[in-house]
Design a protein around this motif. Structure first.
Motif, PDB file in Angstrom:
ATOM      1  N   THR A 168       0.841  -1.212   0.000  1.00 14.70           N
ATOM      2  CA  THR A 168       0.000   0.000   0.000  1.00 14.70           C
ATOM      3  C   THR A 168       0.867   1.249   0.000  1.00 14.70           C
ATOM      4  N   ARG A 169       1.919   1.244   0.835  1.00 13.49           N
ATOM      5  CA  ARG A 169       2.826   2.413   0.882  1.00 13.49           C
ATOM      6  C   ARG A 169       3.490   2.638  -0.475  1.00 13.49           C
ATOM      7  N   LEU A 170       3.903   1.531  -1.116  1.00 12.66           N
ATOM      8  CA  LEU A 170       4.565   1.672  -2.422  1.00 12.66           C
ATOM      9  C   LEU A 170       3.590   2.196  -3.470  1.00 12.66           C
ATOM     10  N   LEU A 171       2.362   1.722  -3.395  1.00  9.99           N
ATOM     11  CA  LEU A 171       1.366   2.151  -4.397  1.00  9.99           C
ATOM     12  C   LEU A 171       0.975   3.617  -4.234  1.00  9.99           C
ATOM     13  N   GLU A 172       1.349   4.213  -3.106  1.00  7.98           N
ATOM     14  CA  GLU A 172       1.144   5.664  -2.969  1.00  7.98           C
ATOM     15  C   GLU A 172       2.187   6.431  -3.793  1.00  7.98           C
ATOM     16  N   GLN A 173       3.286   5.726  -4.166  1.00  5.60           N
ATOM     17  CA  GLN A 173       4.386   6.403  -4.866  1.00  5.60           C
ATOM     18  C   GLN A 173       4.537   6.009  -6.326  1.00  5.60           C
ATOM     19  N   VAL A 174       4.061   4.817  -6.691  1.00 10.66           N
ATOM     20  CA  VAL A 174       4.260   4.304  -8.052  1.00 10.66           C
ATOM     21  C   VAL A 174       2.925   3.825  -8.612  1.00 10.66           C
ATOM     22  N   ARG A 175       2.912   3.498  -9.911  1.00 13.80           N
ATOM     23  CA  ARG A 175       1.628   3.072 -10.510  1.00 13.80           C
ATOM     24  C   ARG A 175       1.298   1.623 -10.150  1.00 13.80           C
ATOM     25  N   THR A 176       2.291   0.751 -10.370  1.00 14.04           N
ATOM     26  CA  THR A 176       2.098  -0.668 -10.033  1.00 14.04           C
ATOM     27  C   THR A 176       3.386  -1.199  -9.430  1.00 14.04           C
ATOM     28  N   VAL A 177       3.276  -2.317  -8.700  1.00  9.77           N
ATOM     29  CA  VAL A 177       4.447  -2.845  -8.013  1.00  9.77           C
ATOM     30  C   VAL A 177       4.504  -4.370  -8.135  1.00  9.77           C
ATOM     31  N   VAL A 178       5.731  -4.879  -8.287  1.00 12.41           N
ATOM     32  CA  VAL A 178       5.943  -6.331  -8.306  1.00 12.41           C
ATOM     33  C   VAL A 178       7.087  -6.622  -7.344  1.00 12.41           C
ATOM     34  N   ILE A 179       6.784  -7.384  -6.289  1.00 16.45           N
ATOM     35  CA  ILE A 179       7.820  -7.689  -5.286  1.00 16.45           C
ATOM     36  C   ILE A 179       8.147  -9.176  -5.354  1.00 16.45           C
ATOM     37  N   THR A 180       9.440  -9.468  -5.571  1.00 15.30           N
ATOM     38  CA  THR A 180       9.863 -10.868  -5.629  1.00 15.30           C
ATOM     39  C   THR A 180      10.335 -11.265  -4.230  1.00 15.30           C
ATOM     40  N   ARG A 181       9.857 -12.404  -3.749  1.00 17.03           N
ATOM     41  CA  ARG A 181      10.200 -12.848  -2.392  1.00 17.03           C
ATOM     42  C   ARG A 181      10.837 -14.230  -2.427  1.00 17.03           C
ATOM     43  N   GLY A 182      11.868 -14.387  -3.274  1.00 22.49           N
ATOM     44  CA  GLY A 182      12.591 -15.653  -3.351  1.00 22.49           C
ATOM     45  C   GLY A 182      11.629 -16.807  -3.580  1.00 22.49           C
ATOM     46  N   GLY A 183      11.771 -17.859  -2.760  1.00 27.54           N
ATOM     47  CA  GLY A 183      10.922 -19.041  -2.917  1.00 27.54           C
ATOM     48  C   GLY A 183       9.536 -18.869  -2.311  1.00 27.54           C
ATOM     49  N   GLU A 184       9.270 -17.719  -1.696  1.00 28.71           N
ATOM     50  CA  GLU A 184       7.969 -17.516  -1.038  1.00 28.71           C
ATOM     51  C   GLU A 184       6.848 -17.301  -2.049  1.00 28.71           C
ATOM     52  N   ASP A 185       6.883 -16.147  -2.714  1.00 25.91           N
ATOM     53  CA  ASP A 185       5.865 -15.822  -3.706  1.00 25.91           C
ATOM     54  C   ASP A 185       6.291 -14.548  -4.437  1.00 25.91           C
ATOM     55  N   VAL A 186       5.470 -14.123  -5.389  1.00 29.34           N
ATOM     56  CA  VAL A 186       5.654 -12.822  -6.031  1.00 29.34           C
ATOM     57  C   VAL A 186       4.384 -12.036  -5.747  1.00 29.34           C
ATOM     58  N   VAL A 187       4.546 -10.815  -5.245  1.00 20.27           N
ATOM     59  CA  VAL A 187       3.367 -10.008  -4.925  1.00 20.27           C
ATOM     60  C   VAL A 187       3.201  -8.936  -5.995  1.00 20.27           C
ATOM     61  N   VAL A 188       2.034  -8.912  -6.612  1.00 23.05           N
ATOM     62  CA  VAL A 188       1.741  -7.923  -7.648  1.00 23.05           C
ATOM     63  C   VAL A 188       0.657  -6.995  -7.112  1.00 23.05           C
ATOM     64  N   GLY A 189       0.940  -5.698  -7.145  1.00 24.27           N
ATOM     65  CA  GLY A 189      -0.041  -4.736  -6.653  1.00 24.27           C
ATOM     66  C   GLY A 189      -0.385  -3.706  -7.717  1.00 24.27           C
ATOM     67  N   THR A 190      -1.684  -3.509  -7.910  1.00 21.86           N
ATOM     68  CA  THR A 190      -2.171  -2.442  -8.805  1.00 21.86           C
ATOM     69  C   THR A 190      -3.225  -1.671  -8.011  1.00 21.86           C
ATOM     70  N   GLU A 191      -3.796  -0.637  -8.624  1.00 27.37           N
ATOM     71  CA  GLU A 191      -4.817   0.099  -7.871  1.00 27.37           C
ATOM     72  C   GLU A 191      -6.071  -0.744  -7.662  1.00 27.37           C
ATOM     73  N   ASP A 192      -6.225  -1.823  -8.457  1.00 28.10           N
ATOM     74  CA  ASP A 192      -7.430  -2.652  -8.333  1.00 28.10           C
ATOM     75  C   ASP A 192      -7.256  -3.864  -7.429  1.00 28.10           C
TER      76      ASP A 192
END
Ligand SMILES: OC[C@H]1O[C@H](O)[C@H](O)[C@@H]1O
Length: 282
Positions: free
Chosen positions: A200-224
């Motif tokens: 949420t904090r990142l989405l206040e600064q950028v349009r969309t975000v993709v966070i890679t978490r090694g073997g855990e998961d990949v988190v994709v954030g958009t406004e929706d």
């Protein structure tokens, strides 16, 4: 076409049982040189899927010939790769037996690339996607962000290594592609912060975000939506360059019109294959 505005380094890599502590000496093995640099790695990842050019600088030495040749053999357009006087960028990398790495980058020629070089190259290449990282001068990153904004092109930003980034540059990122430690930094939150708060904090600064978490998961954030995508489980051998490969693959797929969630899924499958192999076998 994807234009990767980025660094090229010749990597000196050593494998150790575990990384040394401060003041400690350990024995290493498999001392090797590999073509690297976040920009160069990303360009090779992207070129497998889409026409790709690298905009960067190498020196006037043997390392420059090696790196240029590797890019060309991977199908990357090097017509905007400048040759500068002096040495090419280098990196020293310690890879431990658990596959994790520690990296020191010596920028050399990378720091001689100018903002005008980037603007001239992007005008000539006219890419649909501009992908960059932070191993070049901040004014160069700014020029890449500005060109993409002025020309209404997709700007994919991998904010690594971490620096205090201008909000103008961050604001154009679509997506910001980063790992968990980098995400905490740019979100301004301490380790252990709830993940949805980081996004949420990142989405206040950028349009969309993709966070890679090694073997855990990949988190994709958009406004929706914010989605946690599962990643393939593999035995980790060497993580070096996997994040770069992910970013390059993602940028190429976005350039072909792929949706962000589908592109992130495919990029994580490709990066997982890399993590499971030694660099000598890739
Ligand atoms: O992300 C890995 C890369 O970081 C540094 O740029 C090294 O050159 C290495 O190839």
């Amino acid at each position: 076409m994807v234009a990767v505005v980025g660094s090229l380094n010749l990597d000196l890599t050593v494998v150790v049982a575990r990384a040394p502590e401060e003041g400690e000496t350990v024995l290493g093995r498999h001392l090797r040189t590999y073509p690297g640099g976040k920009g160069a790695n990303q360009a090779i990842g992207a070129a497998r899927l889409a026409p790709t050019a690298i905009v960067g600088a190498v020196g006037s030495d043997h390392a420059a010939d090696v790196l240029r040749g590797v890019q060309q053999r991977a199908g990357v357009d090097t017509s905007h790769l400048r040759t500068t006087p002096g040495p090419t960028g280098r990196a020293v990398i310690i890879v431990s037996d658990d596959g994790q790495n520690r990296i020191v980058v010596v920028p050399e020629a990378n720091s001689l690339l100018k903002a005008e070089d980037v603007t001239t190259a992007l005008d000539a290449l006219d890419p649909a996607v501009v992908l960059t990282q932070l191993e070049l001068l901040p004014v160069v990153t700014w020029a890449a962000a500005q060109w993409a904004r002025d020309h209404d092109r997709r700007f994919v930003l991998n904010p690594s290594p971490v620096i205090d980034l201008d909000e103008y540059v961050l604001a154009g990122a679509d997506p910001l592609v980063l790992n968990e430690q980098e995400a905490l930094h740019y979100a301004g939150l301490p380790a252990g912060a709830p993940f949805d708060e980081i996004v949420t904090r990142l989405l206040e600064q950028v349009r969309t975000v993709v966070i890679t978490r090694g073997g855990e998961d990949v988190v994709v954030g958009t406004e929706d939506a914010i989605e946690h995508l599962r990643v393939p489980q593999v035995d980790v051998v060497d993580t070096t360059g996997a994040g770069d490969h992910f970013a390059g693959t993602l940028a190429a797929l976005l350039g072909t019109g792929e949706d962000l969630f589908a592109a992130a899924r495919r990029a994580s499958a490709d990066a997982a294959r890399l993590v499971a192999s030694r660099r000598s076998d890739r």
